[in-house]
Design a protein around this motif. Structure first.
Motif, PDB file in Angstrom:
ATOM      1  N   UNK A  97      28.629  55.053  28.323  1.00  9.82           N
ATOM      2  CA  UNK A  97      29.084  54.888  27.105  1.00  9.82           C
ATOM      3  C   UNK A  97      29.283  53.540  26.092  1.00  9.82           C
ATOM      4  N   UNK A  98      29.064  52.407  26.794  1.00  5.23           N
ATOM      5  CA  UNK A  98      29.312  51.301  26.291  1.00  5.23           C
ATOM      6  C   UNK A  98      28.187  50.940  25.534  1.00  5.23           C
ATOM      7  N   UNK A  99      27.029  51.244  26.278  1.00  2.00           N
ATOM      8  CA  UNK A  99      25.671  51.246  25.633  1.00  2.00           C
ATOM      9  C   UNK A  99      25.495  51.961  24.083  1.00  2.00           C
ATOM     10  N   UNK A 100      25.961  53.262  24.342  1.00  2.74           N
ATOM     11  CA  UNK A 100      25.968  54.044  23.579  1.00  2.74           C
ATOM     12  C   UNK A 100      26.642  53.836  22.162  1.00  2.74           C
ATOM     13  N   UNK A 101      28.038  53.331  22.509  1.00  3.41           N
ATOM     14  CA  UNK A 101      28.646  52.858  21.590  1.00  3.41           C
ATOM     15  C   UNK A 101      27.983  51.686  20.658  1.00  3.41           C
ATOM     16  N   UNK A 102      27.233  50.861  21.374  1.00  2.00           N
ATOM     17  CA  UNK A 102      26.663  49.639  20.585  1.00  2.00           C
ATOM     18  C   UNK A 102      25.447  50.382  19.646  1.00  2.00           C
ATOM     19  N   UNK A 103      24.696  50.989  20.450  1.00  2.00           N
ATOM     20  CA  UNK A 103      23.401  51.533  19.509  1.00  2.00           C
ATOM     21  C   UNK A 103      23.860  52.240  18.283  1.00  2.00           C
ATOM     22  N   UNK A 104      24.900  53.181  18.553  1.00  2.00           N
ATOM     23  CA  UNK A 104      25.487  54.155  17.443  1.00  2.00           C
ATOM     24  C   UNK A 104      26.072  53.295  16.331  1.00  2.00           C
ATOM     25  N   UNK A 105      26.760  52.135  16.754  1.00  2.00           N
ATOM     26  CA  UNK A 105      27.349  51.271  15.531  1.00  2.00           C
ATOM     27  C   UNK A 105      26.068  50.584  14.750  1.00  2.00           C
ATOM     28  N   UNK A 106      25.177  50.226  15.401  1.00  5.68           N
ATOM     29  CA  UNK A 106      24.155  49.470  14.766  1.00  5.68           C
ATOM     30  C   UNK A 106      23.363  50.631  13.761  1.00  5.68           C
ATOM     31  N   UNK A 107      23.254  51.807  14.471  1.00 10.64           N
ATOM     32  CA  UNK A 107      22.651  53.096  13.561  1.00 10.64           C
ATOM     33  C   UNK A 107      23.396  53.291  12.505  1.00 10.64           C
TER      34      UNK A 107
END
Ligand code: BG6
Length: 493
Positions: A97-107
């Protein structure tokens, strides 16, 4: 230049490959102006570190290993801002989930919610490839209407069966078009140049067959020993480590028919046909076609280096090969009867990868007499460390009457200025979606099917392991392999 924004999620962010190759390659791409305005590198690792610590580690890897150096702190800060770090145990789906959060924030910052392009780079142990690709899917990270790609490194399994299993696991989350298997030799400038040399020169293409070529030799020698990789290497050995991938890839590039067009699929189809034509070496024939060797102690660069069995973490009774030489045949119309000699080894006198095309000799009249020891024409393609090629021809010795001397015509690709590193070109192509210089599954599977019987013959222990002193060109048996056919290894240039 790449223009589409992308996220690169890097598993193994604190590992050796990332440090030595990936961060430096990313920086060189950045500095060359090839990366888009918006991109993010999300490092994933088990060890605890802050984003700042991670960026500092990336900086030191760039300072130490990058082809292009940081010359301006502003430039560095712009680059460093693209790096993020997430702590995760990759075996725990919940920790993605931590990875997903960072990916989505950038996007979100790029106005690309749900449409981001994502590259997952697995610079980790291959036995994790299956579970990481599954966990990426379970965490919803593979759901995007942009593109998603998986990059993996070798070794892809240790034989055909294990490679197949691994591949099936990855295929549950990624399609073949989304899997980028790295063979870093395919990223080397001069490996990519082979097709150009062959297919853009009327001087070579008409001669590139059994009518005019006597033998082809491929050498990939190294001076290093096993270093600190014994845990992997002692199980793998040179056949799996170098031949199954790098050497067979070079062989395919040398032997393939011209593709119908310069498109990934067309090139790939021709490469696969080479593997299909490669004469199978049965278990019972392994001794006749293949030599395996292991280094003993010896002098290298003026220093005494230990034998393989005395290296750290190596089984003192290990029969693992650190050297392989083989005689291969590509049984098709173009190559009928031409021996392809390959050799690779550690603790040899020089680090060099090169291909020697030895042409057939001229009829023995005219200039052939006792004063003239005419050698054959050679085309030598230097892949590394020097990148270039040269031709050996026969010419009149100046001032003499019909005395003949060998001359060389040379071209150097990287003498005036450096050329991009393999990982620069491969990372660029992976982001661009160009699979040409990546390995496809059928290449991997056919290469394993070729290697497996040889391996089995060795594992039965009936074929002797030959020893060679460190700092030499391998065991005597490697010379005998060629001498039987009336050939010899050309010295490495
Ligand atoms: C790797 C092998 O794939 O290639 C190593 O695992 C080897 O054992 C290396 O040293 C050689 O690569 P290069 O680019 O230095 O020739």
């Amino acid at each position: 230049k790449l223009t589409e924004p992308f996220s690169l999620v890097l598993f193994g962010a604190t590992g050796d490959l990332a440090k030595r190759k990936l961060y430096p390659a990313l920086f060189s791409l950045f500095k060359s102006g090839l990366l888009p305005q918006n991109f993010a590198v999300i490092g994933v690792g088990r060890s605890k570190r802050t984003v700042e610590e991670f960026r500092t580690a990336v900086r030191s890897s760039v300072d130490q290993f990058s082809r292009l150096k940081v010359t301006d702190e502003n430039e560095w800060n712009q680059f460093a801002r693209k790096f993020f770090y997430v702590i995760a145990d990759v075996n725990q789906p919940g920790q993605y989930q931590g990875i997903k959060t960072v990916v989505e924030e950038n996007e979100k910052d790029w106005n690309l919610q749900g449409k981001g392009n994502r590259l997952y780079y697995l610079a980790i142990a291959p036995d994790l490839f299956g579970s990481v690709s599954r966990n990426l899917r379970l965490a919803g990270l593979t759901e995007t209407s942009g593109w998603k790609r998986l990059i993996i490194e070798k070794p892809i399994g240790h034989d055909y069966a294990s490679a197949k299993k691994l591949n099936e696991q990855m295929k549950e989350s990624f399609t073949e078009q989304e899997i980028y298997r790295i063979d870093h030799y395919l990223g080397k400038e001069m490996v990519q140049n082979i097709n150009v040399i062959r297919f853009a020169n009327s001087l070579f293409e008409p001669l590139w067959n059994h009518h005019y070529i006597e033998t082809v030799q491929i050498t990939a020698s190294e001076t290093v020993g096993v270093e600190d990789r014994a845990n992997y290497y002692d199980e793998a050995g040179a056949l799996r480590d170098m031949v199954q991938n790098h050497i067979l890839q070079i062989l395919m590039m040398v032997c393939m028919e011209p593709p119908s067009r310069l498109k990934t699929e067309a090139i790939h189809d021709e490469k696969v046909k080479v593997l299909r034509s490669l004469r199978k070496i049965e278990e019972s024939e392994a001794a006749e076609y293949v030599v395996r060797g292991q280094y003993r102690a010896g002098m290298l660069d003026g220093k005494l280096v230990p034998g393989y069995r005395d290296e750290k973490n190596v089984n003192p009774a290990s029969n693992t090969e650190t050297f392989v030489a083989a005689k291969l045949y590509v049984d098709n119309l173009r190559w009928a009867g031409v021996p392809f000699y390959i050799r690779t080894g550690k603790r040899m006198p020089a680090k060099a990868t090169e291909i020697v095309i030895q042409f057939k000799e001229m009829p023995k009249n005219l200039y052939f007499n006792k004063n003239n020891d005419l050698g054959p024409n050679l085309l030598v393609i230097n892949i590394q460390p020097v990148e270039g090629m040269y031709m050996v021809l026969n010419a009149k010795k100046p001032g003499s009457i019909n005395e003949i001397t060998p001359i060389a015509m040379e071209f150097c690709n990287n003498c005036d200025q450096g050329t991009p590193e393999a990982y620069e070109s491969l990372l660029h192509d992976a982001v661009a979606g160009d699979q040409t210089f990546f390995t496809h599954w059928d290449e991997v599977s056919l290469a394993w099917k070729f290697i497996d019987p040889i391996r089995r013959a060795w594992d039965r222990g009936e074929i002797p392991l030959e020893f060679y002193e460190s700092g030499t060109w391998g065991p005597q048996a490697a010379d005998d392999l060629l001498a039987k056919e009336g050939h010899r290894w050309w010295p490495v240039s």
